[in-house]
Design a protein around this motif. Structure first.
Motif, short mmCIF file in Angstrom:
data_model
loop_
_atom_site.label_atom_id
_atom_site.label_comp_id
_atom_site.label_asym_id
_atom_site.label_seq_id
_atom_site.Cartn_x
_atom_site.Cartn_y
_atom_site.Cartn_z
N MET A 39 0.63 -1.25 0.16
CA MET A 39 -0.10 -0.10 -0.06
C MET A 39 0.90 1.31 0.08
O MET A 39 2.03 1.46 0.40
CB MET A 39 -0.93 0.03 1.42
N CYS A 40 0.19 2.14 -0.59
CA CYS A 40 1.02 3.50 -0.88
C CYS A 40 0.82 4.05 0.44
O CYS A 40 -0.32 4.47 0.82
CB CYS A 40 0.72 4.03 -1.84
N THR A 41 1.72 4.67 1.35
CA THR A 41 1.64 5.24 2.57
C THR A 41 1.21 6.61 2.21
O THR A 41 0.66 7.34 3.18
CB THR A 41 2.98 5.23 3.64
N VAL A 42 1.33 7.23 0.98
CA VAL A 42 0.74 8.60 0.95
C VAL A 42 -0.58 8.58 0.53
O VAL A 42 -1.23 9.30 1.45
CB VAL A 42 1.82 9.41 -0.13
N VAL A 66 9.07 6.14 -9.15
CA VAL A 66 8.83 5.17 -8.17
C VAL A 66 8.82 6.00 -6.67
O VAL A 66 9.78 6.25 -6.45
CB VAL A 66 9.76 4.09 -8.21
N LYS A 67 7.75 5.75 -6.07
CA LYS A 67 7.69 6.64 -4.95
C LYS A 67 7.98 5.62 -3.56
O LYS A 67 8.82 6.01 -2.79
CB LYS A 67 6.02 7.13 -4.67
N GLU A 68 7.33 4.58 -3.58
CA GLU A 68 7.63 3.60 -2.45
C GLU A 68 7.51 2.20 -2.81
O GLU A 68 6.68 1.89 -3.73
CB GLU A 68 7.00 4.15 -1.08
N LEU A 69 7.98 1.45 -1.81
CA LEU A 69 7.77 -0.09 -2.11
C LEU A 69 7.38 -0.44 -0.55
O LEU A 69 7.73 -0.11 0.44
CB LEU A 69 9.25 -0.71 -2.16
N GLU A 70 6.33 -1.64 -0.67
CA GLU A 70 6.10 -2.25 0.41
C GLU A 70 6.69 -3.59 0.37
O GLU A 70 6.40 -4.33 -0.67
CB GLU A 70 4.61 -2.32 0.55
N LEU A 74 12.09 2.60 7.16
CA LEU A 74 11.51 1.17 7.68
C LEU A 74 10.32 1.59 9.00
O LEU A 74 10.77 1.96 9.80
CB LEU A 74 12.52 0.32 8.27
N GLU A 129 5.05 -6.13 7.27
CA GLU A 129 5.17 -5.12 6.28
C GLU A 129 5.94 -4.16 6.56
O GLU A 129 6.04 -3.57 7.66
CB GLU A 129 3.77 -4.51 5.96
N ARG A 130 6.88 -3.59 5.61
CA ARG A 130 7.63 -2.44 5.77
C ARG A 130 7.31 -1.65 4.55
O ARG A 130 7.30 -2.06 3.38
CB ARG A 130 9.36 -2.74 5.74
N VAL A 131 7.44 -0.38 4.86
CA VAL A 131 7.37 0.39 3.56
C VAL A 131 8.41 1.32 3.33
O VAL A 131 8.86 2.06 4.40
CB VAL A 131 6.05 1.40 3.65
N ILE A 132 9.30 1.33 2.27
CA ILE A 132 10.19 2.32 2.08
C ILE A 132 10.04 3.33 0.88
O ILE A 132 9.45 2.94 0.03
CB ILE A 132 11.52 1.44 1.35
N GLN A 133 10.24 4.57 1.25
CA GLN A 133 10.21 5.66 0.41
C GLN A 133 11.47 5.87 -0.38
O GLN A 133 12.61 5.88 -0.01
CB GLN A 133 10.11 7.00 1.12
N ILE A 134 11.34 5.86 -1.81
CA ILE A 134 12.49 5.82 -2.51
C ILE A 134 12.58 6.99 -3.48
O ILE A 134 13.53 7.48 -3.64
CB ILE A 134 12.76 4.43 -3.10
N GLU A 135 11.32 7.47 -4.04
CA GLU A 135 11.21 8.58 -4.67
C GLU A 135 12.40 8.54 -6.08
O GLU A 135 13.16 9.51 -5.98
CB GLU A 135 11.54 9.93 -3.83
#
Ligand SMILES: [Zn+2]
Lengths: 319, 113
Positions: free
Chosen positions: A1-4, B107-111, A76, A94-100
């Motif tokens: 899921m997109c956290t934004v 690519v904004k983010e990865l879960e 993380l 689950e972990r969500v990483i922002q990479i932009e």
């Protein structure tokens, strides 16, 4: 899921766009404002124009905590619970990483290297794009046979299968490298960098890249060229610029080819130019016939202006 | 179909992230795409499933946040939204527009697991 935005598999973005409403957006933005002081990368609430679209129900409350952690904790996190529950383990892995990261970032990086190399070699590079059959190769054959008298000229030929175009260019007396893209619908910066290294030195000259005949895909890929030139033949109809606006917007010059056929066709030159300027108000326009040579004097004058412009830019940088 | 190349770019980014941090699989990928970018979200969705096969992102859900195209109208000096290039200014009808936003593909983010 997109956290934004909280989009999940159930909310494809096109649907999101339809169901988005300003009120839920405003509400959401306010709570983010309250809770989160590190939302600089957040697409919401930027004067309304930069906003992203969301389904109304994605702005529910569980979403907020995940969101909050993602901003505050940089990367993380264990999702699905509020900050107070962060210590609870085993709830979710689950972990969500922002990479932009820009998807075309890699190509654009190589394109920038190519561009620096071209400028260092005092080389003017044009990326020729068109739909199939617009007459790029015929136009190039005429142009290189005349331009080679005054300076070094080389060509990189992009084609899906054959090498006949490169042979036609070589027959005109200039170096040409054929790049077969196979099923590929466009050239990319890496391929151009490699092909360029196989060409003889062209210092002070011109390199033409003939892209794959396709008005869609090549628009997305910077090759490191000074500019794109889009070739349009009058047999294609006036509305091509409106059908493929991205390519015309990406090009600095539109060359309208096969003007010698104008008496045989109903073709409205003024309309074509007007349509091109709708998508690209500043695009230059030249009208030529690669068969008869009509308009090529103006084309060479345009190329000379680009060469002078590049030289000025380089000199300004050195100063 | 340059969307295939664009999806390969997405997978490349995912695999570079994999080299920097450990994870066993990607549950979802969130993209940000401007309305004036060079790709259609539907085509990206289609290609992504194909390109992700046998990678760490196999089966991952693709979420696409679509951002509007924004242009500056040189005639009436307003910032306006446009869905595609070649549209006229909704305020004054002019085509003298300068695109200011909506070209991004990120690519904004990865879960991840
Ligand atoms: Zn206006």
């Amino acid at each position: 899921m997109c956290t934004v935005c909280g989009c999940t598999e159930g909310t494809p973005s096109t649907e999101c766009a339809k169901t988005h409403d300003a009120e839920s957006h405003a509400r959401y933005y306010t709570h983010v404002q309250d809770d989160c002081d590190r939302h600089y990368a957040h697409p919401h609430g930027d004067q309304g124009l930069q906003r992203s679209y969301h389904a109304r129900d994605s702005h529910s409350h569980h979403h907020r905590s995940v969101h909050h952690q993602a901003h505050g904790g940089q990367a993380l996190l264990s999702g699905g619970a509020g900050p107070a529950a962060l210590k609870v383990t085993g709830m979710s892995r689950e972990r969500v990483i922002q990479i932009e990261r820009d998807i075309l970032g890699k190509n654009n990086g190589i394109a920038a290297d190519n561009r620096a190399l071209f400028v260092a070699d005092d080389l003017l590079v044009f990326n020729l794009v068109s739909s199939p059959g617009a007459g790029k190769t015929t136009l190039l054959v005429r142009a290189v046979s005349e331009l080679k008298r005054s300076r070094p000229v080389g060509v990189i030929e992009g084609d899906q299968q054959t090498s006949s175009d490169a042979e036609r260019i070589r027959a005109a007396g200039v170096s040409a490298i054929q790049v077969n893209t196979g099923k590929g619908c466009h050239l990319d910066a890496a391929v151009i960098g490699e092909a360029y290294r196989r060409l003889p030195r062209l210092t002070g000259g011109i390199l033409f890249i003939e892209n794959v005949g396709n008005l869609v895909c090549p628009a997305a890929f910077d090759l490191g060229e000074a500019c794109k030139i889009v070739v349009l033949s009058i047999t294609e109809g006036e509305d091509k610029p409106l059908k493929y606006p991205d390519m015309f917007a990406a090009s600095s010059l539109m060359v309208i080819n096969k003007i010698d056929l104008a008496p045989l066709l109903e073709f409205d030159l003024g309309k074509t130019i007007e349509y091109a300027r709708r998508v690209s108000p500043k695009i230059d326009v030249l009208v030529v016939s690669a068969r008869t040579g009509e308009g090529f004097g103006e084309l060479y004058a345009w190329i000379d202006r680009q060469a002078r412009h590049q030289r000025h830019v380089v000199e300004d940088k050195r100063r | 179909m340059h969307e295939m190349a664009i999806c390969l770019g997405i997978i490349q980014i995912v695999e570079e992230e994999l080299r920097h941090r450990s994870f066993s699989r990607v549950r979802s990928v969130c993209l940000e795409m401007g309305a004036l970018s060079h790709a259609a979200p539907e085509a990206i969705r289609f290609c992504f499933a194909v390109v992700a096969t046998r990678t760490v992102a196999e089966g991952a859900v693709l979420n696409i946040v679509e951002l509007p195209g924004v242009a500056w109208c040189m005639s009436c000096s307003k910032s306006i939204e446009i869905a595609r290039r070649g549209e006229r200014c909704p305020c004054c009808g002019s085509y003298q527009l300068q695109v200011t936003a909506g070209e991004q593909m990120r690519v904004k983010e990865l879960e991840i697991d």
